[in-house]
Design an enzyme around this catalytic site. Structure first.
Site, PDB file in Angstrom:
ATOM      1  N   HIS A 202      50.499   1.370  56.607  1.00 22.04           N
ATOM      2  CA  HIS A 202      49.461   1.042  57.579  1.00 22.04           C
ATOM      3  C   HIS A 202      48.469   2.192  57.640  1.00 22.04           C
ATOM      4  O   HIS A 202      48.868   3.351  57.532  1.00 22.04           O
ATOM      5  CB  HIS A 202      50.082   0.813  58.973  1.00 22.04           C
ATOM      6  CG  HIS A 202      49.161   0.106  59.908  1.00 22.04           C
ATOM      7  ND1 HIS A 202      48.225   0.773  60.657  1.00 22.04           N
ATOM      8  CD2 HIS A 202      49.016  -1.217  60.183  1.00 22.04           C
ATOM      9  CE1 HIS A 202      47.544  -0.117  61.365  1.00 22.04           C
ATOM     10  NE2 HIS A 202      48.004  -1.331  61.103  1.00 22.04           N
TER      11      HIS A 202
ATOM     12  N   ASP B  50      53.528  -7.264  59.593  1.00 27.92           N
ATOM     13  CA  ASP B  50      53.480  -8.442  58.723  1.00 27.92           C
ATOM     14  C   ASP B  50      54.792  -8.684  58.007  1.00 27.92           C
ATOM     15  O   ASP B  50      55.094  -9.814  57.620  1.00 27.92           O
ATOM     16  CB  ASP B  50      52.342  -8.290  57.698  1.00 27.92           C
ATOM     17  CG  ASP B  50      50.995  -8.486  58.358  1.00 27.92           C
ATOM     18  OD1 ASP B  50      50.932  -9.273  59.308  1.00 27.92           O
ATOM     19  OD2 ASP B  50      50.024  -7.844  57.940  1.00 27.92           O
TER      20      ASP B  50
HETATM   21  N1  ACO Z   1      53.053  -0.193  48.400  1.00 31.03           N
HETATM   22  C1  ACO Z   1      53.029   0.861  47.549  1.00 31.03           C
HETATM   23  N2  ACO Z   1      52.305   1.982  47.754  1.00 31.03           N
HETATM   24  C2  ACO Z   1      51.555   2.038  48.854  1.00 31.03           C
HETATM   25  C3  ACO Z   1      51.503   0.985  49.782  1.00 31.03           C
HETATM   26  C4  ACO Z   1      52.298  -0.156  49.535  1.00 31.03           C
HETATM   27  N3  ACO Z   1      52.329  -1.204  50.381  1.00 31.03           N
HETATM   28  N4  ACO Z   1      50.662   1.299  50.788  1.00 31.03           N
HETATM   29  C5  ACO Z   1      50.190   2.514  50.514  1.00 31.03           C
HETATM   30  N5  ACO Z   1      50.723   2.971  49.343  1.00 31.03           N
HETATM   31  C6  ACO Z   1      50.496   4.296  48.744  1.00 31.03           C
HETATM   32  C7  ACO Z   1      49.162   4.388  48.068  1.00 31.03           C
HETATM   33  O1  ACO Z   1      49.218   4.014  46.719  1.00 31.03           O
HETATM   34  C8  ACO Z   1      48.842   5.860  48.234  1.00 31.03           C
HETATM   35  O2  ACO Z   1      49.595   6.570  47.280  1.00 31.03           O
HETATM   36  P1  ACO Z   1      49.026   7.946  46.620  1.00 31.03           P
HETATM   37  O3  ACO Z   1      48.925   8.909  47.756  1.00 31.03           O
HETATM   38  O4  ACO Z   1      50.028   8.302  45.576  1.00 31.03           O
HETATM   39  O5  ACO Z   1      47.670   7.587  46.026  1.00 31.03           O
HETATM   40  C9  ACO Z   1      49.411   6.204  49.607  1.00 31.03           C
HETATM   41  O6  ACO Z   1      50.489   5.249  49.812  1.00 31.03           O
HETATM   42  C10 ACO Z   1      48.420   6.066  50.756  1.00 31.03           C
HETATM   43  O7  ACO Z   1      47.892   4.756  50.761  1.00 31.03           O
HETATM   44  P2  ACO Z   1      46.393   4.374  51.090  1.00 31.03           P
HETATM   45  O8  ACO Z   1      46.011   3.160  50.316  1.00 31.03           O
HETATM   46  O9  ACO Z   1      45.523   5.575  50.962  1.00 31.03           O
HETATM   47  O10 ACO Z   1      46.509   3.999  52.596  1.00 31.03           O
HETATM   48  P3  ACO Z   1      45.468   3.154  53.395  1.00 31.03           P
HETATM   49  O11 ACO Z   1      45.563   3.650  54.777  1.00 31.03           O
HETATM   50  O12 ACO Z   1      44.136   3.139  52.748  1.00 31.03           O
HETATM   51  O13 ACO Z   1      46.056   1.660  53.275  1.00 31.03           O
HETATM   52  C11 ACO Z   1      47.169  -0.355  53.753  1.00 31.03           C
HETATM   53  C12 ACO Z   1      46.723   1.011  54.302  1.00 31.03           C
HETATM   54  C13 ACO Z   1      45.940  -1.117  53.226  1.00 31.03           C
HETATM   55  C14 ACO Z   1      47.771  -1.173  54.890  1.00 31.03           C
HETATM   56  C15 ACO Z   1      48.202  -0.132  52.624  1.00 31.03           C
HETATM   57  O14 ACO Z   1      49.338   0.529  53.131  1.00 31.03           O
HETATM   58  C16 ACO Z   1      48.613  -1.438  51.928  1.00 31.03           C
HETATM   59  O15 ACO Z   1      47.936  -1.874  51.004  1.00 31.03           O
HETATM   60  N6  ACO Z   1      49.731  -2.082  52.399  1.00 31.03           N
HETATM   61  C17 ACO Z   1      50.112  -3.389  51.879  1.00 31.03           C
HETATM   62  C18 ACO Z   1      49.324  -4.462  52.577  1.00 31.03           C
HETATM   63  C19 ACO Z   1      49.791  -4.697  53.999  1.00 31.03           C
HETATM   64  O16 ACO Z   1      50.976  -4.804  54.271  1.00 31.03           O
HETATM   65  N7  ACO Z   1      48.798  -4.826  54.896  1.00 31.03           N
HETATM   66  C20 ACO Z   1      49.055  -5.161  56.287  1.00 31.03           C
HETATM   67  C21 ACO Z   1      48.656  -4.047  57.204  1.00 31.03           C
HETATM   68  S1  ACO Z   1      49.051  -4.491  58.859  1.00 31.03           S
HETATM   69  C22 ACO Z   1      47.779  -5.539  59.316  1.00 31.03           C
HETATM   70  O17 ACO Z   1      46.677  -5.516  58.802  1.00 31.03           O
HETATM   71  C23 ACO Z   1      48.069  -6.496  60.406  1.00 31.03           C
END
Ligand code: ACO
Length: 443
Positions: free
Chosen positions: A312, A370
């Site tokens: 998140h 989610d």
């Molecule tokens: N699976 C694998 N790796 C992940 C995930 C994931 N679900 N989420 C984040 N990461 C990793 C990224 O690759 C990144 O790795 P790095 O540092 O090696 O480059 C690190 O964790 C940080 O992630 P960011 O993308 O920079 O985090 P951001 O805050 O931009 O993204 C998000 C947040 C979009 C929710 C992300 O965690 C994601 O894509 N999750 C999956 C989708 C999801 O479940 N969304 C629902 C959110 S809740 C809602 O909207 C109601």
């Protein structure tokens, strides 16, 4: 807004003339202070660069508080777990819209208002029939809710609080009908009209699952589970869809059109669409022995695959909504007689493995709301494509509460962000027959 005050001056040591800029710092009622950069350009000759707005407050708001480090979520000051335990969804709608919990008389009147606005204009049926049966229900909802603007536009004065409240009540009341109609249309079944003798959650279940040829009564456990999900998803401060609502609303656009924009934002797989993605991921994993393989993909930075339902932007500890739903998940599955669902066993093993995995620990990637809502929606009998539409039903109150707050706020101006331009500097136009010699060929 009176609790918000300027409490100090920050100094930011940048400026095109070498002068440090002096900027005020704003103190919220809780949470970290914010440097007020509105005069940054005037003071320092530069703008701020923050592409996904992760460091930038876009408004003042008194509705919802999130502390991502400690895993706290408050609606109007009340912890989410207490609200789920002790309030109904309609009570929460009143709270989010009005700032205080309703008295018994207020709740009775409000429930009556919401219940008596649930029908949609019959003309809308024709709009549904224009869609393909296999259209995604979120696409249908974007279209149908946007179309409400055509029914309620003339005579709507968004600067009149009463007009705003009527539009808000209409949206909260009609959204379950609209979502259920999208589902029924996809099945080729007749639309089910709302029933005024049912609670908000029971009515939604009835419109989703009943058919004219037999009696239906939503199981009490299903109604309770849906009620909890609706409360948990009702608001989450400046998330992508609420920010979309504010952005479009800042142009003074029709609120139904703004809500269509919010629905579009919610549909994205990185936002509300993730609950549908959770089920797809679980189906793709299939069996527990394939978890390591899928985790390898999730951890591989060269693979765009992400584990849906994990991570998140704000919560860097356990999502408090996920905590509440996790506890309820087993309870709900027991009550619905689905505790032995192999998909649940798979989900729980995935949760166990990720919580112990260094990649997920280091990046603070916990199961989010989610993850559990997807499992509960499935237990309720909804197909994955309907998970996000029901999320949209729940979040509508958050969207309209923020829209109301924004329109009433004298600080509101049209959203108009800046950019860091990286294109060519000004150059002379070259005649078409000379271009090949002067510039690289594109396409
Ligand atoms: N699976 C694998 N790796 C992940 C995930 C994931 N679900 N989420 C984040 N990461 C990793 C990224 O690759 C990144 O790795 P790095 O540092 O090696 O480059 C690190 O964790 C940080 O992630 P960011 O993308 O920079 O985090 P951001 O805050 O931009 O993204 C998000 C947040 C979009 C929710 C992300 O965690 C994601 O894509 N999750 C999956 C989708 C999801 O479940 N969304 C629902 C959110 S809740 C809602 O909207 C109601």
């Amino acid at each position: 807004m009176s609790a918000m005050r300027h409490f100090a001056s920050a100094e930011i040591g940048i400026g095109h003339n070498g002068n440090p800029a002096k900027l005020p710092v704003l103190q919220p009622t809780i949470g970290p202070p914010m440097a007020d950069i509105r005069k940054l350009y005037r003071e320092a000759g530069c703008y701020a660069y923050d592409p996904a707005l992760g460091q930038t407050g876009i408004c003042r708001s008194a509705i919802t508080y999130v502390d991502g480090e400690s895993g706290v979520l408050l609606y109007r000051g009340y912890p989410i777990a207490d609200l789920v335990e002790r309030c109904s969804y309609v009570e929460i709608c009143w709270l989010l819209l009005n700032g205080e919990l309703p008295t018994a008389a207020q709740l009775e009147r409000f429930t009556h208002d919401i219940t008596h606005h649930t029908m949609v204009n019959e003309q809308l049926h024709a709009i549904y029939r224009g869609f393909r049966r296999d259209a995604h229900p979120m696409a249908v909802m974007c279209g149908v809710v946007g179309a409400l603007a055509a029914f309620y536009h003339d005579g709507l004065d968004i600067f009149d609080p009463l007009h705003r409240m009527i539009a808000s009540h209409r949206l909260i009341a009609k959204m379950p009908t609209i979502a259920a109609m999208a589902y029924k249309y996809s099945l080729g079944q007749p639309f089910v009209y709302p029933r005024n003798d049912l609670s908000y959650a029971e009515n939604l279940l009835n419109m989703l699952f009943s058919v004219p040829c037999e009696a239906y009564r939503a199981p009490a456990a299903a109604a309770r589970a849906l009620e909890a999900l609706l409360i948990i998803q009702a608001d989450h401060e400046q998330n992508a869809s609420t920010s979309a609502m504010r952005l479009v609303g800042s142009t003074r656009a029709n609120p139904y059109a703004c809500t269509a924009a919010a629905i579009a934002a919610l549909w994205g797989p990185l936002h509300g669409g993730a609950n549908e993605g959770v089920l797809e991921t679980l189906a793709e994993i299939g069996t527990v022995d394939r978890i390591p393989e899928i985790l390898r993909r999730a951890k591989d930075n060269s693979d765009p695959f992400r584990l849906m339902g994990f991570g998140h932007r704000v919560y860097k500890s356990y999502d408090p909504r996920a905590k509440v739903l996790r506890q309820r998940c087993y309870e709900i599955l027991d009550a619905l007689g689905q505790r032995d669902d192999p998909l649940l066993a798979l989900a729980m093993e995935l949760e166990r493995v990720t919580l112990a995995d260094d990649y997920f620990i280091e990046r603070k990637l916990y199961p989010n709301v989610d993850f559990y809502s997807g499992i509960i929606f499935r237990a309720l009998g909804l197909p994955p494509a309907m998970f996000t539409p029901v999320f949209a039903v729940a979040r509508t109150v958050g969207w309209v509460a923020h829209w109301n707050e924004m329109i009433a706020d004298p600080e509101t101006r049209i959203f108009r962000p800046r950019q860091l331009y990286t294109g060519p500097v000004e150059r002379a136009l070259v005649a078409i027959d000379e271009r090949a010699a002067h510039q690289p060929l594109v396409g």
